[in-house]
Design an enzyme around this catalytic site. Structure first.
Site, short mmCIF file in Angstrom:
data_model
loop_
_atom_site.label_atom_id
_atom_site.label_comp_id
_atom_site.label_asym_id
_atom_site.label_seq_id
_atom_site.Cartn_x
_atom_site.Cartn_y
_atom_site.Cartn_z
N ASP A 83 10.45 -25.40 -15.13
CA ASP A 83 11.16 -24.41 -14.34
C ASP A 83 10.77 -23.04 -14.93
O ASP A 83 10.12 -22.95 -15.98
CB ASP A 83 12.68 -24.63 -14.35
CG ASP A 83 13.35 -23.93 -13.15
OD1 ASP A 83 12.73 -23.03 -12.55
OD2 ASP A 83 14.50 -24.28 -12.83
C1 NOJ Z 1 14.22 -21.15 -10.96
C2 NOJ Z 1 14.96 -22.24 -10.22
O1 NOJ Z 1 15.78 -22.96 -11.10
C3 NOJ Z 1 14.04 -23.21 -9.50
O2 NOJ Z 1 14.81 -24.06 -8.72
C4 NOJ Z 1 13.00 -22.47 -8.69
O3 NOJ Z 1 12.19 -23.37 -8.00
C5 NOJ Z 1 12.19 -21.59 -9.62
N1 NOJ Z 1 13.07 -20.63 -10.27
C6 NOJ Z 1 11.07 -20.85 -8.90
O4 NOJ Z 1 11.57 -19.84 -8.13
#
Ligand code: NOJ
Length: 750
Positions: free
Chosen positions: A283
């Site tokens: 993430d």
């Molecule tokens: C953080 C989020 O937790 C995740 O779900 C998302 O896909 C990513 N950022 C990318 O934007």
């Protein structure tokens, strides 16, 4: 929904190999793909390999990234969706980098790209995997037309605490429902054939993220291995079996181990037990955040830890690009680990056909967005996702009986907010709000007084709204919470309607006019007190682009509500977490006295010694699976085909469902099972099947649902997944709190 169609679909899915997509002939066999990867890998320098493992969020001027792209230092980008720019990004990689490897372009396409569908929690309320699959397919058609070939969806986190803002992004509290939605979304995004309209799905967040303590985002989780395996992992396993091409690690640490450095979940379970050969991405900066967790000393240390547990791509920590070369030189990370990661990344690029088709047709892309068929599907999804929670008979409204309609409330005309969280690309100019839809449908009949400018506004007087209500035949109040109040990092400790919304509703009720409330929100809010101030309440979650027409159709009876709660609705926030499939306690609540019922002299022993709250009891406001319709359904003659089943047998439960009301409707039949005695304590009930059934007014149909006994397996005391023979109960019911159980046994295999 057509019963036979579902059965055939289920059969087809069962017979499909692990990856359910066909591959286009240009891609070739597995052996041909691996050979192609070998050849590419043999030509790559270590730095080029590490470049593939680096994902960068881009924005602004392409020239900022051009040099890195030419040098092969970026394997994937996210957050650019302009097709002209994406073509240029691809051109630099394909034509100006040494090996011409195209980029993998990612984006959070969570519930639609331009045409926004209801939030995932709303989609789950449809209990309709086919509809959800269609929505994901449409999202894919729109996004891929602009050059996005990878979506960070579906989110499969089981969420049992509505304080957690990200409950909006998933399918709610139940592993079975979540798993069916997971498969549907993977199929929809990736398509029946992996072609240029396919987006690789990314199942996230692996794993346990939804169990954040206190419902506070990014917080620690403490899930035992058994709880992980019985509740949190099954949707991921189902999605892997459905062919999900990629997976994202989560932010949380579980029992002290952050997911991005967790060998047990990433190596033992994901790669080892499930044989997942797809791409694992972190993430956003979750590798870097392992330093903040205190799980690594610096970026080099966490990069080493992540690489060695099988993380293939780094989203925005820049840990791999900055340190992997030295980590290989020092022997901390073997080059073979890098080769495997790059192999998995290149495999996704090859399977998506990116080498053959790196560019998009910019003009054609525009024509695909907001296509009429897409808007139509989004409207149908919004119709199917709304849940009727109360109706004293005031709904459906009769168009011929109302001359003046008061439309009020902060969500009546909130084109951005009805799209919900994670709708980056949905444009509010395309949104049809309830106000717009009602004005169009009833020209000259609608009075609009907003009442509250937003959900948080505090007002003590509502003279203008009340005066308008007095002139109206019916009051339609659109309440709830704006998009910004749910989603990532948007958790709440108070789940009542914010600001003066409840007071507004009470003031409207006091006029004596019929008041119908519609709530748009990213989570189940605690609306108990509001129920008494309206004659009907429709819970719409955030319904997306076409929420307005969908709600108008529901309120005026063109469509009969059929949504069911995908999550337990609480009476008060202090009950959280409260979910239907809780384990059986030694002292189950039995309707014991509440504080309000006992006298002043009551002592310690006057209160029941069971599991409940003195002030709120033990029951929710609405149980999981609940939802009303404009008609009523009767379940009768429920029968099992046997009393005793073999461990490898199939339970066949038949029943008659009758539409006992005066209009056509759709009922979601639910089948729950209880395992009476286990090697470990088992949930009071678990959903094992559901089915949407459309019946004409007065129609009766004999139906049957088949459940493989193998689906009753769980991880017991010995940590092995199996069915434990013994006594069971089974309910065929309208929700998780109704119906009478049938008994059966599973026999031990000799
Ligand atoms: C953080 C989020 O937790 C995740 O779900 C998302 O896909 C990513 N950022 C990318 O934007």
């Amino acid at each position: 929904m057509n019963h036979t169609r579902t059965l055939i679909l289920a059969l087809m899915i069962a017979l499909l190999p692990a990856c359910s997509q066909q591959r286009p002939s240009t891609v070739g066999s597995d052996a041909a793909i691996e050979k192609r990867i070998d050849q590419l890998l043999a030509r790559m320098t270590l730095s080029e390999k590490i470049g593939q493992m680096n994902q960068v969020s881009v924005g602004g001027d392409i020239s900022h990234y051009a040099e890195a792209l030419r040098k092969g230092q970026i394997g994937s980008i996210l957050n650019e969706v302009d097709p002209v720019k994406l073509n240029e990004y691809q051109r630099i990689c394909v034509e100006e980098s040494r090996l011409g490897i195209p980029l993998l372009v990612g984006r959070d396409v969570i519930h639609g790209f331009h045409t926004i569908f209801p939030i995932p929690l709303g989609l789950a309320a449809t209990f309709d995997p086919a509809l959800v699959e269609e929505g994901a397919r449409i999202a894919s058609l729109e996004a891929t037309a602009q050059g996005v070939r990878w979506t960070f969806s579906p989110m499969l986190d089981i969420a049992r605490d509505p304080r957690w803002g990200r409950m909006a992004e998933g399918s709610g509290e139940d592993p079975w429902l979540d798993a069916r939605m997971a498969e549907a979304m993977v199929r929809g995004y990736q398509g029946p054939v992996l072609d240029t309209t396919s987006m690789a799905a990314c199942i996230k967040h692996f794993v346990g993220y939804g169990a954040a303590e206190g419902g506070r985002d990014y917080n620690s989780t403490f899930l035992t291995e058994r709880q992980l395996r019985n509740v949190y992992l099954p949707p991921f396993e189902a999605a892997v079996k459905a062919g999900a091409m990629t997976l994202m690690t989560s932010f949380n640490d579980n029992d002290g181990v952050p997911s991005t450095g967790n060998a047990f979940i990433l190596q033992d379970v994901l790669r080892g037990e499930w044989g997942f050969d797809g791409l694992v991405v972190t993430d956003w900066n979750s590798m870097g955040e392992m330093i903040a967790h205190g799980f690594g000393v610096d970026r080099k240390d966490v990069a080493c830890k992540a690489a060695n547990v099988g993380v293939d791509m780094d989203m925005m920590t820049f840990g791999f690009i900055s340190h992997l070369e030295e980590l290989v030189a020092s022997g901390c990370v073997k080059e073979s680990v890098i080769d495997e990661a790059v192999r998995r990344i290149l495999r996704v690029k090859i399977l998506l056909g990116l080498f053959e088709h790196p560019y998009v047709d910019v003009e054609a892309a525009a024509a695909v967005q907001y296509a009429p068929a897409h808007l139509d599907a989004a409207r149908k999804a919004a119709e199917a996702s709304a849940i009727l929670l109360k109706n004293d008979g005031v709904l459906p409204l009769r168009a011929d009986k109302v001359r003046t309609i008061l439309v009020t409330g902060p969500m009546a005309d909130a084109p951005h907010d009805q799209l919900g969280t994670w709708s980056f690309d949905g444009q509010k100019d395309h949104t049809v709000t309830p106000l717009k839809a009602l004005q169009e449908r009833f020209p000259g009949k609608v009075i609009y007084v907003q009442g509250l400018r937003n959900s948080r506004e505090v007002r003590t007087r509502f003279d203008d709204v009340v005066a308008a209500a007095r002139r109206a035949d019916v009051v339609l109040a659109f309440l709830g919470e704006e998009a910004i109040l749910s989603g990532e990092a948007h958790c709440l400790a108070d789940l009542n309607l914010m600001g003066s919304q409840s007071e507004l509703l009470a003031a409207l009720k006091a006029t004596g006019k019929p008041v119908v409330a519609t709530v748009m929100a990213g989570r189940p809010l605690t609306i108990e007190r509001d129920l008494s101030n309206c004659r009907a309440l429709l819970y719409a979650f955030h319904p997306g682009t076409m929420g307005g027409p969908a709600l108008a159709n529901l309120l005026f009876g063109d469509v009969n509500p059929s949504g069911k709660t995908p999550v337990t609705f609480l009476r008060t926030v202090g009950q959280a977490p409260l979910y239907y499939a809780h384990n059986r306690t030694g002292r189950p609540y039995n309707g014991e006295m509440l504080l309000s019922e006992i006298g002043a002299e009551a002592g310690q022993t006057s209160l029941g010694n069971t599991s409940y709250y003195l002030d709120y009891g033990a029951y929710p406001l609405f149980p999981f699976g609940y939802g009303l319709s404009y008609t009523t359904f009767r379940y009768s003659d429920i029968a099992l085909d046997r009393e005793v089943y073999a461990e490898d047998g199939t339970i066949d439960v038949s029943f008659t469902l009758t539409n006992t009301g005066e209009c056509d409707g759709t009922e979601t039949v639910q089948v729950y099972v209880r395992d009476l005695v286990g090697s470990v304590t088992r949930p009071v009930k678990e959903l094992k099947a559901f089915e949407r059934v459309a019946l004409k007014a007065g129609e009766s149909r004999r139906l049957n649902v088949r459940i493989p006994v193998a689906d009753l397996a769980f991880y017991g005391l010995d940590g092995v997944k199996k069915v434990e023979p013994g006594d069971f109960q089974l309910w065929v019911a309208a929700d998780s709190a109704s119906g009478e159980p049938l008994s059966f046994q599973v026999e031990k295999k000799e």
